[in-house]
Write a protein that holds these residues in place. Structure first.
Motif, short mmCIF file in Angstrom:
data_model
loop_
_atom_site.label_atom_id
_atom_site.label_comp_id
_atom_site.label_asym_id
_atom_site.label_seq_id
_atom_site.Cartn_x
_atom_site.Cartn_y
_atom_site.Cartn_z
N UNK A 1 -8.60 2.57 20.42
CA UNK A 1 -8.54 0.82 20.65
C UNK A 1 -7.97 0.41 19.28
N UNK A 2 -8.41 0.73 18.34
CA UNK A 2 -7.77 -0.04 16.84
C UNK A 2 -6.12 0.22 17.12
N UNK A 3 -5.62 1.34 17.48
CA UNK A 3 -4.51 1.56 17.09
C UNK A 3 -3.68 0.37 18.37
N UNK A 4 -4.20 0.44 19.65
CA UNK A 4 -3.74 -0.58 20.57
C UNK A 4 -3.69 -2.05 20.02
N UNK A 5 -4.77 -2.38 19.45
CA UNK A 5 -5.21 -3.68 19.15
C UNK A 5 -3.70 -3.89 18.08
N UNK A 6 -3.62 -2.97 17.25
CA UNK A 6 -2.68 -3.13 15.89
C UNK A 6 -1.16 -3.45 16.75
N UNK A 7 -1.03 -2.51 17.76
CA UNK A 7 0.25 -2.42 18.31
C UNK A 7 0.36 -3.71 18.92
N UNK A 8 -0.46 -4.05 19.78
CA UNK A 8 -0.41 -5.45 20.53
C UNK A 8 -0.13 -6.59 19.55
N UNK A 9 -0.90 -6.66 18.53
CA UNK A 9 -0.64 -7.73 17.45
C UNK A 9 0.90 -7.84 16.96
N UNK A 10 1.23 -6.49 16.74
CA UNK A 10 2.55 -6.30 16.32
C UNK A 10 3.61 -6.73 17.39
N UNK A 11 3.22 -6.41 18.47
CA UNK A 11 4.28 -6.94 19.77
C UNK A 11 4.27 -8.39 19.56
N UNK A 12 3.17 -9.19 19.69
CA UNK A 12 3.10 -10.33 19.60
C UNK A 12 3.53 -11.08 18.36
N UNK A 13 3.59 -10.38 17.30
CA UNK A 13 4.00 -10.99 15.98
C UNK A 13 3.49 -12.41 15.57
#
Length: 182
Positions: free
Chosen positions: A62-74
């Motif tokens: 879940x933490x990896x997904x949160x980081x990925x989504x935050x990165x995607x939305x920049x």
């Protein structure tokens, strides 16, 4: 009682704990959107049936997904927060992106094979001071598929079409498989 699963290793959660978390979540969502009234809120919680909703591997994914989504939305991410609760890992992102656009993208994300299917990614906005959820149905998009048979997940859950053990085994397998950025 200890878990018989590889990844669902946390404490058993009671119904009062789940109800308290639901109330806490609604209050937090409202407070976040009151602080950012024109923003879109993405709130993620676990889609884990049964009394055990945590484990180290689950939280890590879940933490990896949160980081990925935050990165995607920049730069569109205004606020990011996470909570490691006994009822499961939760996170939210406050975005400066239209809710319908976000929901469509997150539905595609949730429909990836593997761990992404365990993500419950709600999209909320503030409407006349109240929480308004952007739903699949409201956007005329397909229902969420069942983890076991691919049918309507809500219908399978309501009718208890699949036994709890069968669903928990599927969830445990998805956690083991993990999430890989596509």
């Amino acid at each position: 009682m200890s878990s018989t699963f590889q990844n669902l290793t946390g404490p058993e959660i009671t119904l009062p704990q789940m109800l308290a978390t639901r109330d806490w979540r609604a209050a937090e969502q409202l407070a976040v959107l009151q602080a950012h009234p024109s923003a879109t809120l993405v709130w993620s919680s676990v889609r884990i049936p049964g009394p055990i909703k945590t484990g180290p591997q689950l939280t890590q994914q879940y933490q990896a997904i949160m980081i990925n989504l935050a990165h995607q939305y920049g730069a569109a991410v205004l606020v990011q927060m996470s909570f490691d609760r006994p009822t499961g890992f939760e996170f939210y992102l406050v975005l400066d992106v239209p809710a319908a656009q976000v929901k469509r993208a997150l539905i595609q994300f949730e429909q990836q094979a593997g761990f992404a299917q365990l993500c419950d990614l709600d999209v909320l906005t503030l409407d006349a001071g109240n929480l308004k959820q952007t739903s699949r149905q409201g956007l005329a998009l397909p229902v969420r598929p069942c983890l076991i048979c691919g049918g309507d997940a809500k219908a399978c859950s309501r009718s208890r079409k699949h036994g709890l053990l069968e669903v928990q085994q599927a969830v445990d397998g998805l956690i083991t498989e993990g999430w890989r950025e596509v």
